[in-house]
Design an enzyme around this catalytic site. Structure first.
Site, mmCIF file in Angstrom:
data_model
loop_
_atom_site.group_PDB
_atom_site.id
_atom_site.type_symbol
_atom_site.label_atom_id
_atom_site.label_comp_id
_atom_site.label_asym_id
_atom_site.label_seq_id
_atom_site.Cartn_x
_atom_site.Cartn_y
_atom_site.Cartn_z
ATOM 1 C CE LYS A 75 -3.839 2.067 2.636
ATOM 2 N NZ LYS A 75 -4.784 1.910 3.765
ATOM 3 C CB SER A 150 -8.055 3.920 2.863
ATOM 4 O OG SER A 150 -7.196 3.254 3.783
ATOM 5 C CB SER A 174 -8.388 0.990 5.671
ATOM 6 O OG SER A 174 -9.035 2.206 5.462
HETATM 7 N N1 GLN Z 1 -13.258 4.771 6.293
HETATM 8 C C1 GLN Z 1 -12.631 5.105 7.522
HETATM 9 C C2 GLN Z 1 -12.109 6.522 7.446
HETATM 10 O O1 GLN Z 1 -12.298 7.113 6.452
HETATM 11 C C3 GLN Z 1 -11.527 4.147 7.841
HETATM 12 C C4 GLN Z 1 -10.356 4.295 6.960
HETATM 13 C C5 GLN Z 1 -9.182 3.500 7.419
HETATM 14 O O2 GLN Z 1 -9.316 2.455 8.063
HETATM 15 N N2 GLN Z 1 -8.001 3.988 7.102
HETATM 16 O O3 GLN Z 1 -11.531 7.033 8.329
#
Ligand code: GLN
Length: 482
Positions: A75, A150, A174
């Protein structure tokens, strides 16, 4: 070649059925062939082929590990030395990391072959990969649908078999949510199990790196190489890492599974409920015992998370000031102009929204009402999990309310987007480990089952997932990419 598991590939490499260079080239070709998915931000072709050559030599010398020569990808939140590391943001579009994240070092050390850097929501803020400066990642099962976020690039790359396995990070879902949307397996370990050093910070008390692959076994192998104490991360936990593959085949007879009554309500989408029921029945056949558990404070998870995550990100992202690294605006009039225009021009809308919310929540006069309150709620949520896990070994829940939604569908409504993580966010607040495993298809789109466990009980989660994958084949299905 791309259909094989890590162990199968390791065996083929040792048997010289093909070399790591050939395997890597095969995956690089697939990455090019399916570039329309937009899973990669950067492809490091030359570096990958070099690493594959070195892996071949290591395999020939007889001191290879399971991951030696296996094509994987990171990532783009993990710093990779001398390679562009963007975190999905225009702010870091020109940033060449001067060092490796600890997990990148660890994977390099075992000889894994990094194919490149995977697309993600900007600074990991999002649930659909649509906040990325580099555009949305398409879901390999249906290119009109989102990949989730994400870690959308990480999930799509595994689902489309552009990489054998990938790294991800999970602040509120995410790893698990995109894994569910793309029909792959993903594990977010206990907070502190995997080093955060060199993982660009979003919300430091919630962020945790983990592994994504097609099966629980492959997730276990990758996690094994990533986990462990790191003196460079002050929240890394100094506890021995068990052998994650040792217990994979342990029988599940007597396993106690808790179902939170607050999750399995009439509000749950009927298809999702039916899919999960089928999965739960498989577990009953394997000898598991099902119990209802109650976690009354889960309903406060989303508001508490968005206060805490925003507060932490407003502080973490203050380092992107146009001075030290990253984007700098043209011809600033003075220092203030440099700060405001650099940040104004390079951060996307969602990141700005979070910084504003977080700064507000932390400001004098509001701190007690928002941040302090959210931390108190966080404690209550942790207690709920602790109580439930006194009675059961693992907790099951949906990963997402629905299968992947369409690209563009929720963009105009941030609250709707935030609700996409309703089942995953509480686990980060508690710091517990959790997995997403493919459990079925709804209208041709994958959905996942979430398995939540006690602190440092990753081996059990992997065992629970593996046992299910031994008797079902949802994890073996792959999208028709045309
Ligand atoms: N969707 C959540 C956020 O926008 C979690 C994202 C994540 O786990 N990085 O914060």
């Amino acid at each position: 070649m791309h259909n094989k598991t890590i162990s199968e590939l390791a065996q083929s490499l040792r048997a010289k059925e093909f070399s790591s260079v050939e395997l890597t080239q095969h995956f690089l070709n697939r990455v090019k062939q399916h570039a329309d998915l937009n899973a990669f931000i950067t492809v490091t072709e030359d570096l990958a082929l070099h690493a594959a050559q070195a892996a071949d030599a290591r395999i020939a010398s007889g001191n290879a590990e399971l991951l030696t020569g296996i094509p994987m990808a990171h990532k783009d939140i993990f710093c990779t030395q001398d390679v562009k590391t963007t975190c999905g943001s225009k702010m870091l579009d020109n940033f060449i990391a001067p060092y490796n994240a600890t997990i990148v070092e660890k994977l390099n050390a075992v000889g894994a072959v990094n194919l490149g850097k995977l697309n993600m929501d900007e600074f990991a803020m999002g649930s659909s990969n649509e906040t990325s400066f580099y555009g949305a990642v398409k879901n390999p099962w249906n290119k009109n649908a989102v990949s989730g976020g994400s870690s959308g690039g990480s999930a799509a790359a595994v689902a489309a078999q552009l990489a054998v396995c990938t790294t991800g990070s999970d602040t509120g879902g995410s790893i698990r949510q995109p894994a569910a949307f793309c029909g792959i397996t993903g594990i977010k370990p206990t907070y502190g199990r995997v080093s955060r050093y060199g993982m660009i910070a979003y919300a430091s008390s919630l962020d945790q790196g983990g592994s994504m692959a097609r099966s629980a076994e492959d997730c276990a192998i990758l996690l094994q190489a990533m986990a462990g104490f790191d003196a460079k991360d002050s929240t890394s936990v100094d506890a021995p890492v068990p052998d994650y593959c040792a217990d994979l085949n342990k029988p599940l007879a007597g396993l106690k599974i808790g179902l939170p009554k607050e999750f399995f309500t009439a509000d749950l989408n009927a298809d999702m409920a039916a899919t999960l029921e089928t999965a739960i029945n498989e577990y009953k056949k394997l000898g598991a015992e099902i119990k209802e558990v109650s976690m009354p404070n889960l309903k406060y998870a989303i508001p508490a998370y968005y206060v805490i995550a925003s507060a932490e990100c407003s502080s973490n992202l203050s380092r992107f000031d146009g001075v030290r690294f990253g984007y700098r605006c043209e011809n600033p009039a003075d220092l203030n102009d440099l700060y405001t225009r650099s940040r104004g021009e390079a951060f996307g809308k969602e990141v700005k929204r979070r910084i504003l919310m977080g700064t507000y929540a932390l400001s004098a006069g509001y701190y007690d009402a928002y941040y302090l309150k959210a931390q108190q709620v966080r404690r209550l949520i942790s207690e709920d999990f602790k109580n439930a896990l006194n009675d059961v070994d693992v907790i099951f829940s949906p990963v997402t309310p629905t299968p992947a939604f369409n690209i563009g569908e929720k963009l105009a409504n941030p609250i709707e987007m935030y609700l996409a993580d309703i089942y995953t966010i509480a686990i980060n607040l508690a710091g517990l480990p959790a997995m997403s495993i493919p459990a079925g298809l709804i209208n041709g789109l994958p959905v996942g089952l979430q398995v939540i466990g006690n602190y440092f009980d990753e081996a059990r989660l992997l065992n629970v997932a593996h046992a299910y994958q031994n008797v079902t084949d949802w994890h073996k299905q792959s999208p028709n990419l045309g």
